[in-house]
Design an enzyme around this catalytic site. Sequence first.
Site, PDB file in Angstrom:
ATOM      1  N   CYS A   2       0.417  -1.264   0.062  1.00  0.00           N
ATOM      2  CA  CYS A   2      -0.315   0.300  -0.077  1.00  0.00           C
ATOM      3  C   CYS A   2       0.846   0.826  -0.150  1.00  0.00           C
ATOM      4  O   CYS A   2       1.841   0.946   0.449  1.00  0.00           O
ATOM      5  CB  CYS A   2      -0.997   0.209   1.107  1.00  0.00           C
ATOM      6  N   ARG A  27       5.038   0.320  -5.985  1.00  0.00           N
ATOM      7  CA  ARG A  27       5.636   0.228  -5.131  1.00  0.00           C
ATOM      8  C   ARG A  27       4.262  -1.666  -4.893  1.00  0.00           C
ATOM      9  O   ARG A  27       4.352  -2.017  -4.666  1.00  0.00           O
ATOM     10  CB  ARG A  27       4.636   0.692  -3.958  1.00  0.00           C
ATOM     11  N   TRP A  74      -2.806  -2.808  -1.625  1.00  0.00           N
ATOM     12  CA  TRP A  74      -2.137  -3.770  -2.427  1.00  0.00           C
ATOM     13  C   TRP A  74      -2.792  -4.840  -1.426  1.00  0.00           C
ATOM     14  O   TRP A  74      -2.281  -5.097  -0.190  1.00  0.00           O
ATOM     15  CB  TRP A  74       0.022  -3.936  -2.155  1.00  0.00           C
ATOM     16  N   ASN A 100      -1.247   1.276   5.938  1.00  0.00           N
ATOM     17  CA  ASN A 100       0.110   1.015   5.298  1.00  0.00           C
ATOM     18  C   ASN A 100       0.237   0.232   6.452  1.00  0.00           C
ATOM     19  O   ASN A 100       0.758   0.354   7.491  1.00  0.00           O
ATOM     20  CB  ASN A 100       1.395   1.749   4.826  1.00  0.00           C
ATOM     21  N   GLY A 101       0.144  -0.981   6.386  1.00  0.00           N
ATOM     22  CA  GLY A 101       0.465  -1.853   7.442  1.00  0.00           C
ATOM     23  C   GLY A 101       0.380  -3.140   7.600  1.00  0.00           C
ATOM     24  O   GLY A 101      -1.208  -3.523   6.773  1.00  0.00           O
ATOM     25  N   GLU A 482      19.394 -15.015  -9.497  1.00  0.00           N
ATOM     26  CA  GLU A 482      19.000 -13.652  -9.129  1.00  0.00           C
ATOM     27  C   GLU A 482      18.827 -14.018 -10.743  1.00  0.00           C
ATOM     28  O   GLU A 482      17.674 -12.917 -11.363  1.00  0.00           O
ATOM     29  CB  GLU A 482      19.681 -12.762  -9.173  1.00  0.00           C
ATOM     30  N   LYS A 486      14.804 -12.872 -11.476  1.00  0.00           N
ATOM     31  CA  LYS A 486      14.360 -11.616 -12.523  1.00  0.00           C
ATOM     32  C   LYS A 486      13.136 -12.186 -13.953  1.00  0.00           C
ATOM     33  O   LYS A 486      12.801 -11.207 -14.182  1.00  0.00           O
ATOM     34  CB  LYS A 486      15.603 -10.838 -13.388  1.00  0.00           C
ATOM     35  N   GLU A 489      10.086 -13.335 -12.397  1.00  0.00           N
ATOM     36  CA  GLU A 489       9.078 -11.859 -11.366  1.00  0.00           C
ATOM     37  C   GLU A 489       8.617 -11.015 -12.637  1.00  0.00           C
ATOM     38  O   GLU A 489       7.378 -10.842 -12.619  1.00  0.00           O
ATOM     39  CB  GLU A 489       9.569 -11.299 -10.830  1.00  0.00           C
ATOM     40  N   HIS A 505      20.482 -34.512  -9.404  1.00  0.00           N
ATOM     41  CA  HIS A 505      20.182 -35.204  -8.287  1.00  0.00           C
ATOM     42  C   HIS A 505      18.120 -34.596  -7.779  1.00  0.00           C
ATOM     43  O   HIS A 505      17.588 -35.420  -7.140  1.00  0.00           O
ATOM     44  CB  HIS A 505      21.013 -34.743  -7.816  1.00  0.00           C
ATOM     45  N   LYS A 604       7.399  -3.222  -4.685  1.00  0.00           N
ATOM     46  CA  LYS A 604       8.401  -2.888  -4.998  1.00  0.00           C
ATOM     47  C   LYS A 604       8.943  -3.695  -3.385  1.00  0.00           C
ATOM     48  O   LYS A 604      10.409  -3.897  -3.340  1.00  0.00           O
ATOM     49  CB  LYS A 604       8.996  -1.397  -5.712  1.00  0.00           C
TER      50      LYS A 604
END
Length: 609
Positions: A2, A27, A74, A100-101, A482, A486, A489, A505, A604
């Site tokens: 948020c 965000r 969000w 927010n939270g 990484e 990338k 996402e 394995h 974000k």
Amino acid sequence: MCGIVGYIGSRSAAQICLEGLHRLEYRGYDSAGIAVVRDGELDVRKVVGKLSNMDASLRETALPGTLGIGHTRWATHGKPSVENSHPHVSTNGRIAVVHNGIIENYGELREQLIGEGFVFKSQTDTEVMAHLVEKYYAGDLRVAVVRAVQDLQGAFAFGVICADNPDQLVAVRRFSPLVVGLGEGENYIASDMGAIRQETDRVYVIDDDEVALITREGVELTDLEGNPLEREVFVIPWPADAAEKGPHKKFMHKEIHEQPEAMRACLAGRLSDPDKPLQLDGLNMTEAEIKGLKKVVFTACGTAYHAGLVGRFLMEYLAKIPAECDLAAELRARNPVVLDNTLCVPISQSGETADTLVALRDMKGKGARCVSVLNVVDSSIARESDGAVYIQAGPEIGVASTKAYSLQVMTMTLMALHFAEVRGTADPALLRELKAALLKMPEYAAELLKREDDVIEVAKQYYQLKDAFYLARGVNLPSAMEGALKLKEISYIHAEGYSAGEMKHGPIALVCPELFTVAIAVHGDVYEKMIGNIQEIKARSGPVIGVADDGDDVIGGQADAMIWVPPVPELVSPLTTAIPLQLLAYHMADQRGEDIDQPRNLAKTVTVE
Ligand code: M6R
């Protein structure tokens, strides 16, 4: 996560909130809302989906008023819908809040408030705050907000307005980021500085359990007992246009291209000559303390965790200190043993990631010294750390972290080299070679960016496949992880980063012509083994994209497509392999037509655990 923006002044609060919310779009969000006070009444507008819906709504019917709060949501509690969007309004329709939270005890508060006659309209945790403020309101908004937050458990940054107080905006935080922007005859609140940088470069950074009473004329900061607080004005160190896309199609693209300059900024003042010891400002540790270290624990989330894995490798390899790297969300759960002289290194671009902040607090509580590696200045993690080393990346807006990753890796390398120099644990010739390579890294990065068209060709060949492996060994294993993160996402291609040694394995069972493998095989200790692993993939008809040093005919002869990188010492090669893999992810997502800067379901800055 948020985002909050608020305004009090003489201009249109809705427009200023909307512009701020646009700057918080990175965000991640699924709905948005704005509330203003006008003629002694609240006026609230909410939309589901993109902020362009709010643009259209405000174009159609304006929302006049010079005091307002805005929010991008969000979803956590309750699906994205108009009812669940903020601002939430009290039962009497006089008080509006944005949040927010996460309020952890909202269930019991909700039952209690319903029993007292308050009427709920949403499934959110936030709505309890609107009713609580109404419950405690007796003419003084600040007093009511302070009383209300005393009932709450969890994390919050709130902006609160009341139709009966048209000259006041109240904000309060615990564990979620909040800044107050300072103007002339007007003031602001926001979840981060970027939201209001166009309006002002002067802010107060609000701490846990601090309250701001904001009027057009000024800002009063107090603690929850009402004691006045002194606060220095923080001057935002980047220009207003730093967070603009410029000629680039996407922020991610811009930020990938900013890496040569950002690398120069990261090295400046720290390393200028391979024959001189490097300096690492912000560590806040004496040479004796560095020499006495018994253990280093890196901790972070997502991309920053991958940088931490590089740090772990180099810290053991060069500085000979036992090192661990934990996902921040898991560190507390495993209850790690903290020895005397343990250094914890939380790594975070935003400095606000809730899991990393919790891990930092846990490690401090156990007696570790905490030196964080951060990008955003004066963040929550910075303020709770014993030292903070800044990566100097400048604002990163793209949800997919790119330049911050490279500079986190560069800072990990500087830290390991510095510790090795101080402790005398590595061959001086090797240290010199690595420092010389770091000094040339901005040029290598610029060269890699010039080769973007070659990466586009590779992306065009494989973007339609649904699955990918990224394989590497040793110091580049985090590069593979990484690279895979990338890709997944932003393109939604299923991608996994593995040690090439693990393939036999289990994962090799998946190899087939429909799954492409990106194999990082630069020269160094693990090169020969990587050649064998590439052959194993090829023998099972899996297409391979090789990432290898310029002129490497062996890998070039085996792989189906190639990404070439300038040869550098293996220990610093995570810096050169990162850039083309960022470009590969970007261009695969671009070919697939995805919304690269706002990937689905992602935020974000993840400010809730
Ligand atoms: O702000 P932080 O570095 O603490 O963020 C950590 C992760 O949330 C972040 O790196 C995330 O994984 C990015 N989306 C990766 O591109």
